[in-house]
Design an enzyme around this catalytic site. Structure first.
Site, PDB file in Angstrom:
ATOM      1  N   LYS A 183       0.847  -1.196   0.000  1.00 28.99           N
ATOM      2  CA  LYS A 183       0.000   0.000   0.000  1.00 28.99           C
ATOM      3  C   LYS A 183       0.887   1.253   0.000  1.00 28.99           C
ATOM      4  O   LYS A 183       2.109   1.154   0.196  1.00 28.99           O
ATOM      5  CB  LYS A 183      -0.927  -0.034   1.219  1.00 28.99           C
ATOM      6  CG  LYS A 183      -0.193   0.042   2.546  1.00 28.99           C
ATOM      7  CD  LYS A 183      -1.103  -0.302   3.727  1.00 28.99           C
ATOM      8  CE  LYS A 183      -0.338  -0.167   5.026  1.00 28.99           C
ATOM      9  NZ  LYS A 183      -1.066  -0.746   6.164  1.00 28.99           N
ATOM     10  N   TYR A 192      12.935  31.804   5.299  1.00 31.25           N
ATOM     11  CA  TYR A 192      11.701  32.417   5.815  1.00 31.25           C
ATOM     12  C   TYR A 192      11.737  32.564   7.327  1.00 31.25           C
ATOM     13  O   TYR A 192      12.204  31.661   8.032  1.00 31.25           O
ATOM     14  CB  TYR A 192      10.496  31.544   5.470  1.00 31.25           C
ATOM     15  CG  TYR A 192      10.134  31.510   4.010  1.00 31.25           C
ATOM     16  CD1 TYR A 192       9.961  32.677   3.272  1.00 31.25           C
ATOM     17  CD2 TYR A 192       9.934  30.288   3.361  1.00 31.25           C
ATOM     18  CE1 TYR A 192       9.613  32.632   1.934  1.00 31.25           C
ATOM     19  CE2 TYR A 192       9.583  30.230   2.025  1.00 31.25           C
ATOM     20  CZ  TYR A 192       9.423  31.406   1.316  1.00 31.25           C
ATOM     21  OH  TYR A 192       9.066  31.355   0.005  1.00 31.25           O
TER      22      TYR A 192
HETATM   23  C1  PLP Z   1      -0.219  -1.598   6.840  1.00 27.53           C
HETATM   24  C2  PLP Z   1      -0.718  -2.890   7.353  1.00 27.53           C
HETATM   25  C3  PLP Z   1       0.173  -3.964   7.561  1.00 27.53           C
HETATM   26  C4  PLP Z   1       1.665  -3.823   7.421  1.00 27.53           C
HETATM   27  O1  PLP Z   1       2.209  -3.211   8.555  1.00 27.53           O
HETATM   28  P1  PLP Z   1       3.797  -3.098   8.764  1.00 27.53           P
HETATM   29  O2  PLP Z   1       3.953  -2.644  10.152  1.00 27.53           O
HETATM   30  O3  PLP Z   1       4.250  -2.083   7.763  1.00 27.53           O
HETATM   31  O4  PLP Z   1       4.380  -4.426   8.486  1.00 27.53           O
HETATM   32  C5  PLP Z   1      -0.372  -5.178   7.923  1.00 27.53           C
HETATM   33  N1  PLP Z   1      -1.703  -5.332   8.109  1.00 27.53           N
HETATM   34  C6  PLP Z   1      -2.565  -4.319   7.940  1.00 27.53           C
HETATM   35  C7  PLP Z   1      -4.010  -4.553   8.165  1.00 27.53           C
HETATM   36  C8  PLP Z   1      -2.114  -3.066   7.569  1.00 27.53           C
HETATM   37  O5  PLP Z   1      -2.975  -2.063   7.420  1.00 27.53           O
END
Ligand code: PLP
Length: 380
Positions: free
Chosen positions: A33, A264
């Site tokens: 993701k 700035y």
């Molecule tokens: C993002 C996510 C993961 C992965 O988490 P990490 O800590 O990056 O390994 C796993 N399960 C769900 C449901 C997530 O939303």
């Protein structure tokens, strides 16, 4: 090119191989993701094809993007699905996450009307209080899903809220709630080959009991530790190597007299005759504005140099006085190795008061990404 991200496919594969080895016989799903945590959705998935049990995405359109790129692995959409996306979701054969019995019925009807089935994973909320069925409702929902000719139950899962902490009683409680929720349907799930999963990266490392049939590893895939505690506890048995390097270059250097202010708000005033390096990237390019006035540093000719003044939208400043060789065009490393020193995403993130996860997830998709290491292809 004002800034560049270099991603090493072999490093990604090495991280996956080592964590997969640690959690085996549990399978390994790579979480891609947020543009593969900034590493590039398609390229990351293609680099890992044939080496993982599947990919987790957040949205249906990410699943469709992977399918259009030819990725054939099982996909799981972790997030919500809009009614307008039901057709796409069915077409791209991505498993959807169910946390609502009436949505499950809607999905089932939609698929049956098209002579098809949605692969689904049922999410049970055991304590994050985000998405998921209440444990008490899970068994009945699962039975209904198993009876629905438009749905194909592939998995049941939960998400852990405190697994970055060592010996967290909360994590063990969540696992117990998960097991208890599934106990009434255990035999049925086993007979149907339904996968049970709970662990993201941290739990995969620290809580063997959470590994179950599959782990969903995001951050570790990229070689970033979920937290300092996980690093301290697991780095003796697990080697993670950051796959991403973020570089830019000085667009100019200029010498300023003591008393001169920079940027700035005049938040930095040179205390000595100084040499200032101007970087051509700012918060629009993913450099957190919260680095302004922090102890954040970059690497220049193998030396640490501090950010000074405020991070602008597209520019920022380094004090390069102590690196006499610095000049217009000098390479600057924000994340990665330069000479004998290296900066991790977590180092930059910590200076900005955030975590490596946020820093890489917010790297804009349009920064050029260069991929090195052996090209996509079957695992050896
Ligand atoms: C993002 C996510 C993961 C992965 O988490 P990490 O800590 O990056 O390994 C796993 N399960 C769900 C449901 C997530 O939303």
């Amino acid at each position: 090119m004002i800034a560049e991200l270099t991603i090493d496919r072999d490093v990604l594969r090495g991280n996956v191989a080592r964590l997969a080895g640690l959690v085996a016989p549990a399978r390994y799903a790579a979480v891609v993701k947020a543009n593969a945590y900034g590493h590039g959705l398609i390229e990351t998935a293609r680099a890992l094809e044939g080496r993982v049990a599947g990919f987790c995405v957040y949205r249906v359109d990410e699943a469709a993007t992977l399918r259009a790129a030819g990725v054939g692995e099982p996909l799981l959409v972790l997030g919500p699905v809009e009614p307008s996306e039901l057709g796409t979701a069915l077409q791209c054969k991505a498993a959807l996450t169910l946390w609502n019995a009436s949505f499950a019925r809607t999905l089932g009807r939609f698929a049956r009307a098209r002579g098809s089935r949605y692969p689904v994973h049922v999410k049970i909320d055991t304590g994050v209080t985000r998405l998921g069925l209440e444990p008490a409702d899970a068994a009945a929902a699962i039975v209904a899903i198993l009876d629905d000719g438009g749905l194909l139950l592939r998995g049941t899962f939960t998400h852990l809220g405190a697994a970055e902490e060592l010996e967290s009683a909360y994590t063990l409680e969540q696992l117990v709630r998960f097991e208890a929720a599934l106990a009434p349907v255990d035999a049925t799930l086993a007979a149907a080959g339904v996968l049970r999963h709970a662990a993201a990266s941290a739990a995969a490392m620290l809580y063997p009991r959470a590994r179950l049939d599959l782990v969903r590893a995001g951050i570790a895939t990229y070689g970033i530790w979920p937290s300092p505690q996980t690093r301290a506890a697991a780095s003796a048995t697990l080697d993670l190597v950051p796959a991403l390097t973020w570089t830019t270059k000085l667009v100019l250097t200029r010498d300023v007299e003591a008393g001169r202010s920079v940027g700035y708000g005049c938040t930095f005033t040179a205390a000595r005759p100084s040499r200032i390096g101007v970087l051509p990237i700012g918060y629009a390019e993913g450099l957190p504005r919260a680095l302004s006035g922090s102890d954040g540093v970059a690497l220049l000719h193998g030396r640490r140099v501090p950010f000074i003044g405020r991070i602008c939208m597209n520019m920022s400043f380094l004090d390069v006085t102590d690196v006499p060789s610095a000049n217009t065009g000098s390479a600057v490393t924000l994340i990665g190795r330069d000479g004998n020193d290296a900066l991790a995403a977590d180092d930059l993130a910590a200076a900005a008061g955030t975590i490596g996860y946020e820093l890489v997830a917010r790297l804009p998709p349009d920064i050029p990404r260069r991929y090195v290491g052996s090209p996509p292809g079957p695992a050896p």
